[in-house]
Design an enzyme around this catalytic site. Sequence first.
Site, short mmCIF file in Angstrom:
data_model
loop_
_atom_site.label_atom_id
_atom_site.label_comp_id
_atom_site.label_asym_id
_atom_site.label_seq_id
_atom_site.Cartn_x
_atom_site.Cartn_y
_atom_site.Cartn_z
N HIS A 19 1.52 2.26 -3.55
CA HIS A 19 0.43 3.06 -4.05
C HIS A 19 0.50 4.51 -3.37
O HIS A 19 0.42 5.66 -4.33
CB HIS A 19 -0.79 2.50 -3.84
CG HIS A 19 -1.25 1.19 -4.49
ND1 HIS A 19 -0.97 0.80 -5.84
CD2 HIS A 19 -1.51 0.12 -3.95
CE1 HIS A 19 -1.15 -0.24 -6.02
NE2 HIS A 19 -1.70 -0.70 -4.98
N GLU A 60 0.72 -1.23 -0.06
CA GLU A 60 -0.13 -0.12 -0.01
C GLU A 60 0.66 1.09 -0.10
O GLU A 60 0.53 2.33 -0.60
CB GLU A 60 -0.96 0.26 1.20
CG GLU A 60 -1.83 -1.28 1.41
CD GLU A 60 -2.76 -1.22 -0.02
OE1 GLU A 60 -3.16 -0.29 -0.61
OE2 GLU A 60 -3.09 -2.46 -0.56
#
Length: 458
Positions: free
Chosen positions: A25, A22
Site C-alpha cells: 500500500h 502494508e
Amino acid sequence: MNLLIIIPAFLVTIGVLVTVHEFGHFWVARKLGVKVLRFSIGFGKPLWQRVSNDADRVEYAIAALPFGGYVKMLDERECEEGCEIPAEDLPRAFNRQPLWKRAAIVVAGPVANFLLAIVVYMLVFMIGQDAMRPYVDVASESPAAQAGFQPGDRVMAINGVETASWDDMRMLLVEEYLKSPQLLFSVSTQDGAQVQRSLDLQGVPMFKDEAGTLDKVGIRPWLPEYDVVVHDIMQDSPAAQAGLQAKDKILGMDGVKPAGGHAFIEYIRAHADQPIAMQVERAGNQLVLNVTPRIDPKTGAGQATIGAKLEAPPRSVLETAYFTESFGPLESLWRGMAKTWQMSVVTLKLMGRMLTGEVDLKNISGPVTIAQFAGLSASIGLTYYLGFLAIVSVSLGVLNLLPIPMLDGGHLLYYLIELVKGSPVSAETEAVGFRVGMAIIGGLMVLALYNDFARLLN
C-alpha cells in the site's frame, strides 16, 4: 515444543507478512503521489517511532499489538472537526484521487503478499529440499483400495498432470478433486507396469473434519520393507518396563511382522491399553516380551506409544524413497509462480466450500495454530519454514481480497459500485458496511481462537 523457537518464529512470520502487505500500500501510494502520514506495523501504543527527513515527514512506527498494521494517508474524510489541510496538499489527498489510483493502492497490499510467496517459493526451489517420491501404501477398505491401488504403486500423474513428489501429489489431488471427484491416476507398479487407476471420491467427506485428505482417500507414504530396530528406550516407559532394549530387532507383534517403522508405529497406536506379544531378536537370541502401549498426554495428539525410538531406515531404502528437489533460477521462478497460483486457487475454492458446508469450520485456524506451525517448520529447517511463510502469505493475500467491508476486497467492492453508479458510496453506507465487516471479522477471529484452543485441549 520449545517456546524459545515458537515465539520468535511466530513474530518473524507476522512481522514479515504484515510489513510486506502494508509496504505494498505504502509504496504504490507514494509512487502515485498520495501523501502518506504514517506507516505502522502493529496497533496500539508505539514501541518505536521515527520521522523521515523528507518534506512529507512520514512517521514510521512499530506498535505493541503485532496482529496487523496500517498505512495512514492524507484524507479529508478523516480530518477531525477544526483541522485544516493546507491547500497545497489537497491534490495529494487519497479521497481526491481518480478511481484507478485508489483501486491500485488498495490492491497493492494483497499483490505484495502474492509476490512475496512467489519469491519465497523460488528460493525454496533454488535452495532445494528433501522430497519423497510419490510411492503409496494403501489402507484396507478405503477408496484407494477399491480403485485397485497396491502398496508400492508410484503415482506419475493425476488427470494427466505429472507429479514428481509426495507433496506435489497431495496438492494436485486436492486441486483436481475441487474440479471433479472423479480422478484418473497414472501409476507405475512395483514390477514396472504402467496402468491407469480410476478413483471415485463422490460422497467422500474430504473436508468435513481435520483429518488429512489423503487419510480420507486411504493412501499414505510407502517405503520398501526393512528391519525395524530399536534405537533408544525412554525411562519409565512401557517399553522399558517390558524389558525392550536398544539394538533389539522387532521380528513380530502378535505374530505379525512389521514391514517397516511406519507399520510398527501404526500397530502400536491401534492397540492402546492392549497387551502385545512382541517377538524380538537380541544378540542372536529370540525373545517374547509383553508390552502394553499407553496414551502419552505429552504428545498432544492422544496417541498410544511404548516409549521406544527406532533407528532410521537403511540408506538403500532412503535413496529409493527420497530425492533432493532443486532447480535453476528461471525454472524456480516459474515454479514459484505456478505454486502461488495453485495455492491461491485452492485456498479460494476451499473458502467458498465453507459457505456450502462441504469444508468444516474446524479447519479455520488462528494465531495459536499459526504459531505452532511456525515453530515446527522453523525447527525442521529453513526451507520448511520458508514454505510455511509462503503458504500463510498466500492465505493473507486471498483473505484480504474477499469482498468484506474493512478488508481490501471490501474497498474494491465499493469502487466497483462507484464505477457502475458514477459516484462514491455514501458515508452512511460505508458506516453500515464497517459495522457488518467488523461483525464478520470478529466472528471469524472468535471461531479461529476457539478452534485453536479446542486443538490444544484435545
